[in-house]
Design an enzyme around this catalytic site. Structure first.
Site, PDB file in Angstrom:
ATOM      1  N   LYS A 125       0.830  -1.207   0.000  1.00  0.00           N
ATOM      2  CA  LYS A 125       0.000   0.000   0.000  1.00  0.00           C
ATOM      3  C   LYS A 125       0.866   1.259   0.000  1.00  0.00           C
ATOM      4  O   LYS A 125       0.550   2.253  -0.668  1.00  0.00           O
ATOM      5  CB  LYS A 125      -0.926   0.001   1.213  1.00  0.00           C
ATOM      6  N   LYS A 162      -0.192  11.205   6.054  1.00  0.00           N
ATOM      7  CA  LYS A 162       0.094  10.146   7.028  1.00  0.00           C
ATOM      8  C   LYS A 162       0.725   8.935   6.359  1.00  0.00           C
ATOM      9  O   LYS A 162       1.737   8.395   6.825  1.00  0.00           O
ATOM     10  CB  LYS A 162      -1.209   9.766   7.739  1.00  0.00           C
TER      11      LYS A 162
END
Length: 306
Positions: free
Chosen positions: A182, A250
């Site tokens: 990811k 993030k």
């Protein structure tokens, strides 16, 4: 180990738990309900779980209560701290999960945490899979998410009927590999959106019709899935979120931190990812943390005095 349970997954006997009903979690859980599965749901803000309750889900007040009523628990929450809390805390999923149970974390979180959860799950005879997703809210609603799965390969294969309802799962390797995939996805996608933003700003400054520009390039080498999803929205300045800008900050931050933590032989230098993160940090600094990630175009416009 062929599967955590002797019986195959099916709606009549597999109890599903779901934690996190935000912009991605709610439509993903809804698809499981439509497919006939019984769901026990928890969300920190109760009101956000009520639409699923109206579809037939049972809403409870803690992660541990979800686990006590579930064979498989999915989590998709805000960040690594939230994952740690809903999974490992005394009132979390693992303390309440029966032996053989499975927790599937679909949050974009830290690979090291995924490995920690896997070890904790195995210590009590359970299993965990890290399975973050890509495809935005559209993919969540339509069941077309890309799912990056890490953990035990047999467990991932056993979960396939559930993953297939939400999208397509690809087994990436041991615990933590789903999260690493990811991160690589976010590095790639963030850079694509920066490039598309610069292309649109340049084309506009050159006096081109932006819709014609998209039509001209979308079929060529510069075309992309992201262009199809958000290109026209960027032209209209429609920055409603499919994923929040602050979440990409993030994600890219965790990716860069992970690179710093790897051993010297595996160190990778990713200057484009560092620059992409800076541009998204500028979005947050401009007060745009809660708009869509395709809103990075606003940063390029500000740099150019627009």
């Amino acid at each position: 180990m062929a599967s955590p349970y002797p019986k195959a997954i099916n709606p009549s006997q597999t109890r599903i738990g779901w934690i996190g009903t935000g912009i991605m979690g709610a439509p993903m859980a809804s698809r499981l309900l439509v497919a006939g599965y019984s769901l026990t749901v928890y969300n920190r803000t109760l009101e956000k779980a009520l639409p699923l309750q109206s579809q037939g889900a049972r809403v409870v007040t803690s992660p541990i209560e979800v686990a006590r009523h579930s064979d498989v628990v999915f989590t998709i929450v805000g960040n690594s701290r939230d994952v740690n809390q809903v999974t490992l805390d005394p009132s979390g999923v693992l303390p309440g999960l029966n032996s053989g149970g499975v927790v599937v974390d679909m949050t974009t979180s830290h690979p090291a945490l995924a490995r920690e959860i896997f070890a904790a799950a195995r210590a009590k005879g359970c299993w965990s899979v890290d399975a973050p997703v890509s495809g935005a809210d559209t993919g969540a609603r339509e069941g077309k998410l890309a799912i990056f799965a890490g953990g035990d390969g047999d467990v991932v294969a056993w979960l396939k009927p559930l993953f297939d309802i939400m999208g397509k799962a690809t087994y990436m390797g041991e615990a933590g590999c789903g999260q690493s995939c990811k991160f690589a996805n976010q590095i790639t996608g963030g850079a694509v959106l920066v490039g598309l933003s610069e292309g649109l700003v340049f084309a506009e400054q050159a006096g081109l019709d932006l819709n014609k520009f998209l039509d001209a390039v979308r079929g060529g080498a510069a075309g992309s899935k992201l262009m199809e999803l958000v290109g026209e929205k960027m032209i209209r300045k429609d920055y409603r979120p499919t994923g929040y800008a602050e979440y990409l900050v993030k994600d890219l931050g965790m990716a860069l931190d992970t690179l710093e933590e790897t051993d010297e032989q595996r160190t990778v230098v990713v200057p484009g990812a560092a620059l992409t993160k800076q541009l998204y940090c500028a979005m947050v600094a401009n007060g745009d943390a809660k708009i869509g990630i395709h809103g990075v175009k606003t940063v390029i416009e500000r740099i150019n005095g627009k």
